[in-house]
Scaffold this active site. Structure first.
Site, PDB file in Angstrom:
ATOM      1  N   SER A 140      50.371   3.561   9.356  1.00  0.00           N
ATOM      2  CA  SER A 140      51.133   4.603   8.676  1.00  0.00           C
ATOM      3  C   SER A 140      52.376   5.178   9.422  1.00  0.00           C
ATOM      4  O   SER A 140      52.390   5.137  10.571  1.00  0.00           O
ATOM      5  CB  SER A 140      50.309   5.517   8.157  1.00  0.00           C
ATOM      6  OG  SER A 140      51.095   6.827   7.842  1.00  0.00           O
ATOM      7  N   TYR A 154      44.343  12.221  10.427  1.00  0.00           N
ATOM      8  CA  TYR A 154      44.939  11.148   9.877  1.00  0.00           C
ATOM      9  C   TYR A 154      45.933  10.455  10.681  1.00  0.00           C
ATOM     10  O   TYR A 154      45.643   9.314  10.830  1.00  0.00           O
ATOM     11  CB  TYR A 154      45.320  11.428   8.570  1.00  0.00           C
ATOM     12  CG  TYR A 154      46.015  10.336   7.713  1.00  0.00           C
ATOM     13  CD1 TYR A 154      45.081   9.233   6.988  1.00  0.00           C
ATOM     14  CD2 TYR A 154      47.312   9.850   7.621  1.00  0.00           C
ATOM     15  CE1 TYR A 154      45.470   8.264   6.318  1.00  0.00           C
ATOM     16  CE2 TYR A 154      47.969   8.943   7.032  1.00  0.00           C
ATOM     17  CZ  TYR A 154      47.081   8.008   6.448  1.00  0.00           C
ATOM     18  OH  TYR A 154      47.697   6.823   5.790  1.00  0.00           O
TER      19      TYR A 154
END
Length: 248
Positions: A140, A154
């Protein structure tokens, strides 16, 4: 040339759209996810367009270590080989640390990092035995630096999986086992299913088109879509903490 591609987290979002687009490019698919009814529907949809494709599906919970190894090796047995494994399954939930929701942060860490570690182990067992293969880690853009608030855990997991893949790539340099790390920006999916569009957010189809293009090129590392995320990645690494706090 037709490849056999294993995709985890393939029941929806980026995983399902990758399956569609890889099938459009003439590849066969091994699809794993917890929601097998969605996998069945996806398989039917793809075969309706491409009846010549081969698609195998299996239930897969990436937090179940034994199941990960069992399913990966079963897929390899099904096809006789796996050419590419895309480690895509993950969670986007999280809360600021110290706010009473350790359970949510732990679940994200176990799924996104420990689950990815198990998948990488299983994939590499197969690739080392074959002496070839292509491991793809979906990370990501949040991995570019530590992120504040609900993104903290995350982002840490996505940085962790990127480092797993980078370490493997350095180890395997010069061999027939290739390793790619893909850093998606904001792409419309279940994980980004929040009110209001995020900055620079693109449709699932457009975002995955960029992901699939980078994977097919076997790029070592790719921020996708390249614009604006490649230059923004540099900005994210250098921006002061006060700026990052306002951005997220």
């Amino acid at each position: 040339m037709t490849k056999t591609i294993l995709i985890t987290g393939a029941s929806s979002g980026l995983g399902a759209e990758m399956a569609r687009q890889f099938a459009d490019r003439g590849h066969d698919l091994a699809l794993g996810a917890r929601r097998t009814e969605k996998l069945e529907a996806l398989k039917g949809e793809i075969l309706a367009r491409h009846p010549q494709r081969r698609i195998e599906i299996r239930a897969l919970d990436v937090t179940d270590d034994d199941q990960v190894f069992e399913v990966f090796h079963a897929f390899a047995d099904d096809f006789g080989t796996l050419d590419r494994v895309v480690i895509n399954a993950g969670l986007g939930k999280g809360t600021p640390l110290g706010t009473g929701r350790y359970d949510a942060n732990r679940e994200t860490a176990m799924t996104n990092f420990i689950g990815a570690l198990a998948q990488a182990e299983a994939a590499m067992e197969i690739f080392r035995a074959q002496e070839r293969g292509h491991l793809v880690m979906i990370s990501s853009m949040s991995a570019m630096r530590g992120m504040p608030k609900a993104m903290t855990t995350y982002a840490a997991t996505k940085a962790g999986v990127a480092h797993l893949a980078e370490g493997l790539r350095a180890e395997l340099h010069g061999t027939r086992i290739k390793v790619s790390v893909i850093y998606p920006g904001f792409i419309d999916s279940e994980m980004n299913d929040v009110p209001g569009a995020q900055p620079f957010q693109v449709s699932t189809e457009k975002g995955v088109k960029a992901i699939v293009h980078a994977i097919e090129k076997e790029k070592a590392s790719a921020s996708v879509p390249p614009l604006p995320w490649a230059p923004l990645g540099v900005v994210m690494k250098l921006a002061p903490d006060a700026v990052m706090k306002k951005m997220v």
